[in-house]
Design an enzyme around this catalytic site. Structure first.
Site, PDB file in Angstrom:
ATOM      1  N   LYS A 127       3.632   1.677  16.267  1.00 19.08           N
ATOM      2  CA  LYS A 127       4.715   1.522  15.294  1.00 19.08           C
ATOM      3  C   LYS A 127       4.759   2.691  14.331  1.00 19.08           C
ATOM      4  CE  LYS A 127       6.337  -1.703  11.735  1.00 19.08           C
ATOM      5  NZ  LYS A 127       5.884  -2.744  10.785  1.00 19.08           N
ATOM      6  N   GLN A 128       3.614   3.076  13.817  1.00 23.93           N
ATOM      7  CA  GLN A 128       3.570   4.122  12.798  1.00 23.93           C
ATOM      8  C   GLN A 128       2.202   4.783  12.830  1.00 23.93           C
ATOM      9  OE1 GLN A 128       3.562   1.010   9.406  1.00 23.93           O
ATOM     10  NE2 GLN A 128       2.820   2.861   8.436  1.00 23.93           N
ATOM     11  N   TRP A 132       0.838  -1.205   0.000  1.00 21.44           N
ATOM     12  CA  TRP A 132       0.000   0.000   0.000  1.00 21.44           C
ATOM     13  C   TRP A 132       0.870   1.252   0.000  1.00 21.44           C
ATOM     14  CZ3 TRP A 132      -1.413   3.263   4.540  1.00 21.44           C
ATOM     15  CH2 TRP A 132      -0.672   2.966   5.675  1.00 21.44           C
ATOM     16  N   ASP A 133       2.151   1.080   0.262  1.00 25.32           N
ATOM     17  CA  ASP A 133       3.112   2.174   0.155  1.00 25.32           C
ATOM     18  C   ASP A 133       2.934   2.952  -1.144  1.00 25.32           C
ATOM     19  OD1 ASP A 133       3.974   0.228   1.977  1.00 25.32           O
ATOM     20  OD2 ASP A 133       6.088   0.670   1.658  1.00 25.32           O
ATOM     21  N   GLU A 141       1.077  -1.806  12.921  1.00 23.57           N
ATOM     22  CA  GLU A 141       1.116  -3.271  12.947  1.00 23.57           C
ATOM     23  C   GLU A 141       1.530  -3.821  14.311  1.00 23.57           C
ATOM     24  OE1 GLU A 141       3.730  -3.550   9.609  1.00 23.57           O
ATOM     25  OE2 GLU A 141       2.138  -4.251   8.272  1.00 23.57           O
TER      26      GLU A 141
END
Lengths: 769, 769
Positions: free
Chosen positions: B599-600, B357-358, B488
């Site tokens: 995480k992000q 999906w980046d 994640e």
């Protein structure tokens, strides 16, 4: 569901040759003696579909698993049950054609597992392509009386052929594991030797250096007279054989007596291994087939005297319970406290490592009440000896100060399973190990076990729970985040009721156990020094257990399996189309996780363990809520439901659940008998009879029964060992009879009333409907 | 964090020979041209630590992954980036000793990646064990002007040696993949040929039958004059070489010009492959090194004219942004719509498959605004062409009626990732693919793309969302159970706010898009017939989107990342000891999952995508809540925080986040540059400048800027393509200047005020502090 085997009270019989069932039958007709075991492969080579399996207890292979996506804390290996040298080979050959049931014309095929005597017998007539017709009978067993040895009598009678018969008796170490990730072979040859009437092969595992030596001594007879024939000795890599050339005439009967042995480096030094295995095979030969068989059968007779369950009026149920008891008895005997009970025993490779929480949650009661407290204690000591590794295991996950997390799957105390949601999160296993200590002490009265290791194990587990919970400011309760309960169809959930409850219980039980041991000054000071125990741990545990969050459905008695359970679409198993069952073979994992369907008893596992903590209405309400949502796709599920259904007087449900667990493999409910039997769940079948229909409990230190008789049965009867005394329960249409076979008087409850039964006396009570 | 490379505005320079940094430098100095790429391995053999890497875009290997525990729906393979034939080999040898920097004495070592011209240059002096001293210079590039070709000029000057110099120019196809589960080699030889000045090798992958032909043409010069030497041609399995024996005297300079080519079966039929690769190498040779280099540099010049970002006063920032743009440009050029942007580009094997999906969430804006709408549209069409496979993929998970779930990782539209919590549950990726369509249409004005495929993709995704939610009776809301959000470090959670929100948004956007297309009768009737669209789907979507559950912290503006988030122990990153970071290298997975650490960007990813849906106070409150709890252990995280921090005027936080994303690999923040570069997150760096410091948005179809200037910078400047016009933004201490380089007048917002800028004119606005 298939009805392939004849229903007989004492045996399993297959009639006719069914290659399509061969893999399943290899599982069903498996033999073992606690030390070694095997699938019912044919002695002669078979080019059809087969799964070879010869297993040596305690010998395993740490196969690498580091593939794909990895997570910190994963074990480096998965301990695999190891397929060892194939020692049963007896290969007849006529005019260059080997006997092979896949290519010959087969008739009169019949095999029978005689559960009373522990033997496997097979007869058939084979017509080879070259026209030779042979009647063959093979009978074999793995000695329960001398667990390093086994014997086969393989008889060939010529119907029409006269000429040369070649017979090769071999040991083949060049075998593969079905469960090998890398198609790698796990064994290397160490040494081998052959002599006129036998041979020996020593192999070692490529990792961990397990050595196994396998030997055979061969005797041949012709029409009953021993033949003085020398063999052609031959060997290739990982293979030894003795080949005999025999002249036969039509009507002649040649018997091959194969005395075999397996010994391993678990029990002998490497230097003596070959000689020990030859010695064992020679010992067997000296005793002779008939005498050896008699001693073996005698051993089984003694076992059955203690653990048989007699069911009258329902031969399918009778056969099934004996099959379950038979398999359990030949899987684990308690002879060696380094061993444990693998989910597939000696019948297949699946599930690898030997020890799951199955041992404590399901198997312990069977062994405790049929083989006695010594055997039960060995199962407990197995965990005690692995406590250091459980502490290391918890350490890998960041826990400190002596917290212990027992592995999900192990051979030697190290974790060897690598799914994060199981390895790291299915931590309720720790609770079952604590509960087993209580269960053992309740049954044995052996309070002293706490000081012999029990309290240390409880402490490690309680320390784990105390660190694993956290305080939720939102709820003002302790919560347990990120767990997988017994129902593995939910992963990484918060506040699984069962896990929270067993954690809370462990903390309380450990606190009470610690307090009970404190008065023994010498023990206590040693204990504190060894474990660095701090008294304020007790108050921490009390605080946590009193404030543990327990999800509940508002306004009801129903405990919620986990947070968020009520967000699911509410369905029951009746809403599932038959074509989608089992869901684990038809649905993707995410769909299973989202659904309400329950793999196996979860809240109800808690109701089962802690039945005395809840009133009957609570148990009933939870049963009525969860049972219709449970798909029983674990073999460990129906037995728990059977026990609860019996308790609740739901006899039909109990009987349905009983049959499902008892005949799981015989009728192959889950289409997977080919890969081995569900050994540990067989203990659940026993539980369904003894604790379910028998209603056996321990109440205030007294045995208690509340029998129910399924309408399909005329009567049933079993005996159990309770505090070194044998107690027999007989239930028929009218009455319940309890016999106390010990010399001492004993108080026993029946339907809630206490009866004092004198030594060698019995009491009759009217059966409750 | 390491400061290993010299900070120069246009180049990356390493001085001195650092074997301990070789693996990282091989990544940093990687070259590529969209069609092929390679790590900066040495031309001469190197016996030190190295990771060989030559990659051909679109050529991959489906390695089996069926190991250990399996789940229904898992893919059978993991698509691996394939290490292809090593074509750079130029091996000098003197008196039997091969030049090898691991064994020679090395001095004057320097290498430079010239980002302006796209070349890699390396010089060093080596003293061999036999005493010979050589000055070596190598310069190489992979042609951007002719993407099948590449060239190396490798010059050897003797400082002290006179005698025979042997030079082998080779192609080695006998290579291994680092990322091979089974230590298996993935290539087999098809054919090879050698001739006096060159050779050719065709290999094919053992699975999927990709063929790649690699050729070389060699020219030698001595002191500038071409040598007319024939080679000794040699070949072994998977290997071809031309070996030249040259007489040299002290002071002589030998140059090896290697013209190489790679062509694959993606572009040619198998029968013409060898000849096409030889043709390409010959074409390069004919053009000659200097002219070829000029055309290559010219191509780069044109690229930089469109996509350069100039930062004054901060050379580290300047170098970093150019490095990011350089790597992005050589990874994907838009020349082939079957290709996409792999997370590591051509710099390493990790993460396998090419498309995450980046692409939609991070890379699209860079390519759209620097390479133009055509290239952006190719990225969209890539997904449109894979819609059928996305529908099949959803089907494997039980979804029906045209629901589409795009894979998490893919090479060809099929899912090839197998962690259940990702593969089955990280479904927000579907939302990013929908959002990219809106993003493209907003920027390009190309409403018609809906009819060219956009609406079909939106429909498939919306159908998926509509089936993936369920109605919660408890909440009287639609809920989405069992998902993994962008963070994640949480798996299988219920009601991830971001996923719920993007699903709700997709449903609304699809509904509006469908309504907009309905008026085109011909399109609409074809669309309905093709997709079996039913009008009541629109009302279903409206119902779901209006009743979608969105977890929120009571009494605040703060959206909760997921259900149960508030049960966690509340900590911030400051509470984490440095020794425990990154937590993904120090904590077990369950501990990470239980912790609050993020995480992000997750909720903040939603704030970023849907900034215009929320008032600034809401964005600020969520930023202030989540930023301190985010560990940024994904390379995709700091850029999103940088953009939001800029918007909120938190310049220092924005700058900190910018540096972290921009110099992630150059300074090796995460200690993993050795395994390749974070290519897709480099687009995030660009985003941090353009959307962050530049404050670029599209508002009501107009470009809009709200620039912030970090205090460390004197000025910055970039240009973007907007609706076919180049717009340049310059920001210095005092003012913001917008130049409209197109011929037409254009309305642009600066700090919320709309300015009409005439063609080829500009406007100056005072910079806001």
């Amino acid at each position: 569901m298939k009805k392939h085997y004849k229903e007989e009270p004492w045996s399993i019989v297959e009639e006719g040759f069914h290659p399509e069932m061969q893999m399943s039958s290899e599982s069903i007709f498996s033999l073992g003696n606690g030390r070694m075991g095997q699938r019912a492969n044919f002695e002669e080579g078979y080019s059809g579909e087969t799964l070879q399996g010869n297993y040596i207890a305690g010998v395993y292979y740490p196969d690498k698993t580091r593939v794909g996506w990895w997570k910190n804390g994963y074990p480096e290996y998965f301990a695999k049950v190891l397929n060892a040298a194939n020692w049963i080979i007896i290969q007849p050959e006529i005019e260059g054609e080997k006997l092979d049931l896949a290519t010959a014309q087969v008739s009169n095929f019949r095999r029978e597992l005689d559960m009373r005597a522990g033997t496997l017998k097979r007869v058939f007539t084979a017509k080879l392509k070259n026209g030779a017709e042979l009647d063959v009978e093979s009978i074999r067993f793995m000695s329960m009386a001398d667990d390093e040895t086994a014997a086969i009598k393989y008889t060939i009678k010529s119907r029409n052929y006269s000429g040369k018969l070649k017979i090769a008796a071999a040991i083949d170490g060049d075998i593969v594991n079905q469960d090998s990730n890398y198609d790698e072979k796990f064994w290397a040859e160490v040494s081998k030797q052959t002599w006129a009437h036998g041979s020996e092969l020593t192999m070692k595992t490529k990792k961990l250096d397990f050595h196994v030596s396998t030997a055979q001594q061969i005797v041949l007879t012709k029409n009953g007279d021993e033949l003085d024939l020398s063999s052609v000795e031959a060997s290739t890599e990982k293979y030894v054989e003795n080949v005999f050339d025999i002249s036969i005439a039509q009507g002649d009967e040649i018997a091959v007596l194969k005395y075999a042995s397996n010994v391993s480096s678990l029990n002998y030094s490497l230097s003596e291994l070959s000689s020990k295995s030859i010695e064992a095979a020679s010992r067997a030969k000296e005793i002779g087939f008939n005498e050896m068989l008699q001693r073996h059968a005698e051993n089984w007779r003694n076992r059955w005297a203690n653990n048989d369950i007699i069911i009258e009026g329902d031969v399918a149920a009778q056969q099934a319970i004996r099959f379950n008891i038979f398999q359990l008895s030949q899987t684990y005997t308690g002879a060696d406290d380094r061993l444990n009970i693998g989910p597939k025993g000696f019948t297949g490779e699946k599930y690898g490592g030997s020890t799951y929480w199955d041992t404590e949650a399901y198997c312990l009661p069977f062994y405790m009440l049929t083989a006695g407290n010594d055997v039960a204690k060995k199962l407990l000591l197995y965990r005690y000896k692995q406590l250091d590794k459980a502490i290391q295991n918890a350490g890998k996950l960041g826990f400190t100060d002596g917290a212990a997390l027992y592995p999900m799957v192990t051979m030697n105390g190290e974790e060897c399973h690598n799914e994060w949601e199981i390895t790291f999160e299915e931590i309720h296993r720790n609770g079952a190990i604590a509960f087993a200590i209580k269960n053992y002490i309740d049954h044995s009265g052996d309070q002293n076990y706490l000081k012999e290791g029990g309290l240390e194990v409880l402490l490690g587990i309680s320390r784990f729970w105390a660190q694993r919970v956290n305080w939720s400011k939102l709820r003002e309760k302790y919560v347990m985040l990120g767990v997988t309960g017994p129902n593995e169809y939910e992963n990484n959930v918060n506040n699984n009721w069962y896990t929270n409850y067993i954690a809370k219980w462990t903390l309380e039980y450990t606190r009470d156990a610690a307090k009970a041991c404190m008065s023994d000054d010498r023990f206590w000071s040693d204990f504190v020094a060894k474990t660095n125990f701090k008294e304020d741990e007790l108050s921490t545990w009390s605080d946590i257990s009193s404030k543990m969050y327990q999800p509940k459905l508002d306004g009801t008695n129903i405990f919620l399996q986990q947070d968020g359970f009520l967000d699911k679409v509410d369905l029951t198993v009746d809403d599932l189309p038959a074509s989608e069952r089992p869901i684990n073979q038809n649905w993707s994992w995410d769909r299973i996780l989202r659904s309400i369907f329950i793999k196996q008893a979860d809240v109800l596992q808690g109701m089962y363990f802690f039945e005395d903590h809840f009133d009957e209405a609570t148990i009933r309400d939870n049963f009525l809520y969860y049972e219709p949502r449970t798909v029983h796709e674990s073999s460990l599920s129906p037995c728990v439901h059977a026990v609860l259904a019996s308790k609740l007087g739901m006899d039909e449900k109990a009987y349905e659940m009983y049959l499902r667990t008892a005949r799981l493999d015989l009728d192959d409910y889950n289409h997977e008998a080919d890969e081995g039997l569900h050994i540990t769940s067989m203990a659940g079948t026993w539980m369904a009879v003894v604790e379910g229909f028998g209603g056996k409990r321990v109440v205030d230190g007294r045995l208690s029964f509340s029998p129910r008789l399924p309408k399909e049965w005329d009567s049933f009867k079993f005996s159990i060992l309770y505090r070194e005394s044998t107690v027999v329960l007989e239930v028929d249409q009218d009455k319940v009879k309890i016999s106390n076979q010990s010399g001492e008087s004993m108080a026993v409850d029946v339907y809630g009333t206490t009866y004092e039964i004198a030594g060698r006396d019995s009491v009759d009570v009217n059966r409750k409907r």
